[in-house]
Design a protein around this motif. Structure first.
Motif, PDB file in Angstrom:
ATOM      1  N   TRP A   1       0.855  -1.206   0.000  1.00 28.52           N
ATOM      2  CA  TRP A   1       0.000   0.000   0.000  1.00 28.52           C
ATOM      3  C   TRP A   1       0.889   1.253   0.000  1.00 28.52           C
ATOM      4  CZ3 TRP A   1      -0.897   4.181   3.233  1.00 28.52           C
ATOM      5  CH2 TRP A   1      -2.156   4.801   3.187  1.00 28.52           C
TER       6      TRP A   1
ATOM      7  N   ARG B   1      -5.085   4.421   7.767  1.00 27.02           N
ATOM      8  CA  ARG B   1      -5.698   4.574   6.425  1.00 27.02           C
ATOM      9  C   ARG B   1      -5.620   3.271   5.648  1.00 27.02           C
ATOM     10  NH1 ARG B   1      -2.450   9.955   5.888  1.00 27.02           N
ATOM     11  NH2 ARG B   1      -4.038  11.447   6.538  1.00 27.02           N
TER      12      ARG B   1
ATOM     13  N   ASP C   1      -8.689   0.981   4.220  1.00 31.12           N
ATOM     14  CA  ASP C   1      -8.806   0.550   2.813  1.00 31.12           C
ATOM     15  C   ASP C   1      -8.983  -0.964   2.744  1.00 31.12           C
ATOM     16  OD1 ASP C   1      -8.573   3.132   2.008  1.00 31.12           O
ATOM     17  OD2 ASP C   1      -6.573   2.950   1.114  1.00 31.12           O
TER      18      ASP C   1
ATOM     19  N   ASP D   1     -12.184  -3.018   1.372  1.00 28.80           N
ATOM     20  CA  ASP D   1     -12.040  -4.045   0.354  1.00 28.80           C
ATOM     21  C   ASP D   1     -12.754  -5.329   0.810  1.00 28.80           C
ATOM     22  OD1 ASP D   1     -10.633  -4.952  -2.106  1.00 28.80           O
ATOM     23  OD2 ASP D   1      -9.755  -6.378  -0.680  1.00 28.80           O
TER      24      ASP D   1
ATOM     25  N   LYS E   1     -15.501   7.066   5.278  1.00 27.14           N
ATOM     26  CA  LYS E   1     -15.059   6.322   4.091  1.00 27.14           C
ATOM     27  C   LYS E   1     -15.915   5.073   3.896  1.00 27.14           C
ATOM     28  CE  LYS E   1     -10.199   7.629   4.002  1.00 27.14           C
ATOM     29  NZ  LYS E   1      -8.897   7.263   4.567  1.00 27.14           N
TER      30      LYS E   1
END
Ligand code: GLA
Ligand code: ZN
Length: 676
Positions: A169, A219, A223, A227, A260
């Motif tokens: 990442w 972060r 993510d 996913d 998010k």
């Protein structure tokens, strides 16, 4: 039936028939009692994996088939959960890598829930298989109205697989290690990395000094989680793409960045457990209600649409320090509060108390007596009836002209700061303090992220907006320029998204708030931290108030940094409140500044609740924000407007009178009135 076609609010809750499979008589009682209580929806299967797949690859769906059918026959909708919040023992025994590794790098033993490794390929595979099986069997079942992914996602994993994914990442985000070193300020304490492979996720016994790294791990993990959410979503939608997908959110600072995550969900659901009546933390019921309202307004603002109250306690939760019964009237009041703030459901944890394990004494609609002859059951039935009467409000929007920014990443950055004070919990409470002041002024409020569209509001409050993303200053500038009112407070605009402090040069000095000196007409020069029991007096409109925690020393900035305007922004800020103590006595504690068509307020200190109330009263009037009553200063009451319908709710045991639509309305203790 499709979720949006259901003509009533959802009323029901978590239902665990999988704990009673050997008691068909109990399951029959459940249906009878549900009808009595006005329950029209249950959430099923949340922790049912071992009932669904008792051995690897051996599936047992017969009980769920029967349940789905009987719910449908009895007119009860089903929110079907994926069982991924807790795994069966066989899985952890055969594939120990599914278990989460904590920050100390210790892998957990089997037990608990929501403690998996989201990077584990076998974990993902097992979840995908069971989710697809559920989809195959039930995606088109007429009882199904929504998918409920997992349960209260939470925390992070720190295993080797997650660390390897993190390095990938980082490569993707930074490209070269030189770039990462620059963005991480890694020359500090000799942290210069020569390769991505040297980077370790943060650890209590390891790396904690590079703030950019800590923020990035959070972060990265969000993510990764999103996913995972997408994987589960694709699996449940495989055999029926039209069913909305949700998960139950529960804690605004639990490692999950809901702002998010919301983008990956069709609907927002919230679990709410205020500590009603508990005097241990000295909070009043009104303050508890403000806390609940804050989370409801956050949940609603995530999609600017009604949300689902997925869990709440019908009586007394068992996990608190002290477990108090809901006093008469409180169940109705707290349930209606959720509706008033934009919920389309009142759901409970739990329908029936389990007999064993850790939640056996957690409040439920049906208690161990099994009778339905209880005060709680009657309270729940009354709510069911009231929700039916209010059916026409379901799906209706709630409009707010004022908003408070609560930004997850900003909070993570604030909490890791070393400076100002050691105990940073103040920052966690700060957005709520501003929200509370707005509620005291009887306006509808949204709770939004810093990246949200500001243009829908007349007034936006940004308490301690420390972290500025590349476009933050520009977005605030244009909001004010175009006529908005923006309130910013101390400790704002100090660092970029990697938590690097903004820094200037001799020819281009840098003062907070970053990039906005001309908008606010001032510069922050120094920041004084106060001890817990300390305060400095400030004077505002002839009255003295207390400044707490943080006092910034500012100076007016006439046109500073105003390359863009040269118009209204050229004059310095007008001082509204003045420090009356300490060496900075006489300097400005709060200021206002006209910029473009709008106005920017800067609160250089954190001031006590009375100051916030009075300050916002003036700022809201100046900004033309609609008040829900002409009454001023009525305590203990929350007013909210949903699609033209006013909810007046009294969280005190004593009557309170408030003016609504030109008449005085007296609300009894824990009473309410719905007007419109
Ligand atoms: C959470 C969980 C539930 C239950 C309740 C108890 O909200 O989602 O499974 O444990 O807490 O209050
Ligand atoms: Zn892991």
């Amino acid at each position: 039936m499709k979720l949006d076609e259901i003509p009533e609010f959802l009323h029901g809750g978590d239902y665990n028939p999988d704990q009673w499979l050997d008691r068909p008589d109990i399951l029959e009682d459940d249906i009878r009692l549900m009808k009595q209580a006005g329950v029209n929806c249950v959430s099923v299967g949340i922790f049912a994996w071992s009932a669904l797949e008792p051995q690897e690859g051996v599936f047992r769906f017969e009980w769920l088939d029967r349940l789905m059918d009987s719910m449908y026959e009895n007119g009860i909708h089903v929110i079907l959960a994926t069982p991924s919040a807790a795994r069966p023992p066989w899985m952890a025994k055969k594939y120990p890598e599914v278990m989460r590794t904590d920050a100390n790098r210790v892998r957990q033993l089997y037990g608990g829930r929501e403690n998996h490794c989201e990077s584990s390929k076998i974990w993902r595979e097992k979840v995908r298989i069971i989710d697809e099986e559920l989809s195959r069997r039930y995606a088109r079942h007429p009882a199904l109205v929504m998918w409920h992914l997992s349960n209260e996602f939470y925390g992070h994993c720190y295993c080797e697989t997650c660390a390897a994914n993190f390095r990938k990442w980082l490569r993707h985000r930074y490209g070269t290690i030189e770039n990462l070193n620059r963005k991480y300020w890694s020359a500090f304490w000799s942290h210069g990395y020569s390769d991505f492979d040297e980077i370790e996720p943060p650890a209590p016994n390891g790396e904690r000094q590079l703030h950019a790294l800590t923020l990035d791990y959070d972060r990265f993990w969000n993510d990764l989680l999103n996913d995972f959410v997408e994987m589960e979503k694709a699996a449940v939608l495989k055999y029926g793409p039209d069913v909305p997908v949700t998960t139950n959110m529960h804690n605004m600072n639990c490692g999950v960045d809901y702002y998010k995550q919301a983008k990956h969900l069709d609907r927002i659901s919230w679990d709410s457990y205020p500590r009603w009546h508990c005097q241990a933390d000295k909070s009043t019921e009104w303050e508890n209600a403000v806390g609940a309202g804050f989370t409801f307004d956050y949940a609603r603002s995530l999609k600017h649409a009604p949300f689902y109250l997925m869990e709440s306690a019908p009586s007394v939760p068992s996990q608190f320090e002290f477990c108090k019964l809901k006093r008469p009237g409180m169940h109705m009041l707290s349930s209606l509060q959720a509706i008033a703030h934009g919920a389309d459901s009142v759901q409970y944890f739990q329908w029936r108390k389990s007999r064993g394990a850790v939640e056996k004494f957690h409040g439920a609609v049906v208690s161990h007596d099994g009778s339905g002859d209880t005060r709680v059951f009657r309270d729940v039935s009354e709510v069911g009836q009231k929700l039916k009467e209010l059916s026409w409000l379901k799906g209706r929007p709630e409009i707010s002209e004022a908003a408070v920014i609560y930004d997850y990443e900003n909070l993570q950055a604030l909490l890791q700061q070393v400076g100002l004070r050691r105990d940073k919990s103040f920052f966690e409470k700060l957005p709520r303090a501003h929200y509370e002041a707005l509620l005291k002024n009887f306006v509808n409020v949204d709770v939004i992220g810093a990246e949200d569209d500001l243009s829908r509001y007349k007034l936006v409050a940004a308490p301690a907006l420390y972290l500025f993303r590349p476009d933050t200053a520009q977005r605030i500038r244009s909001f004010v320029e175009q006529g908005g009112t923006f309130v910013m407070t101390c400790y704002s605009g100090l660092a970029d998204e990697n938590d690097l402090a903004f820094a200037g040069t001799l020819s281009r000095p840098e003062f907070a708030p970053h990039g906005l000196n001309d908008v606010f007409g001032l510069r922050v020069k120094e920041i004084d931290g106060l001890c817990d029991d300390e305060y400095r007096e400030i004077e505002y409109r002839g009255k003295l108030y207390k400044a707490l925690v943080c006092c910034e020393l500012t100076e007016p900035a006439a046109g500073a940094g105003s390359e863009t305007s040269g118009t209204a922004g050229a004059a310095p800020a007008r001082c509204l409140a003045v420090y009356r103590q300490d060496f900075y006595s006489g300097t400005c504690a709060a200021a206002e500044h006209d910029f473009g068509k709008g106005r920017a307020y800067y609160m250089a200190c954190h001031a006590e609740a009375d100051f916030l109330r009075d300050f916002y009263s003036d700022a809201l009037d100046a900004a033309g924000v609609k008040r829900l009553t002409e009454s001023r200063g009525v305590g203990d009451v929350i007013l909210r407007e949903r699609d033209g319908v006013l909810f007046a709710m009294n969280f005190s045991t004593q009557p309170r009178t408030v003016r609504i639509g030109g008449r005085d309305v007296t609300l009894p203790g824990y009473g309410y009135e719905i007007v419109g």
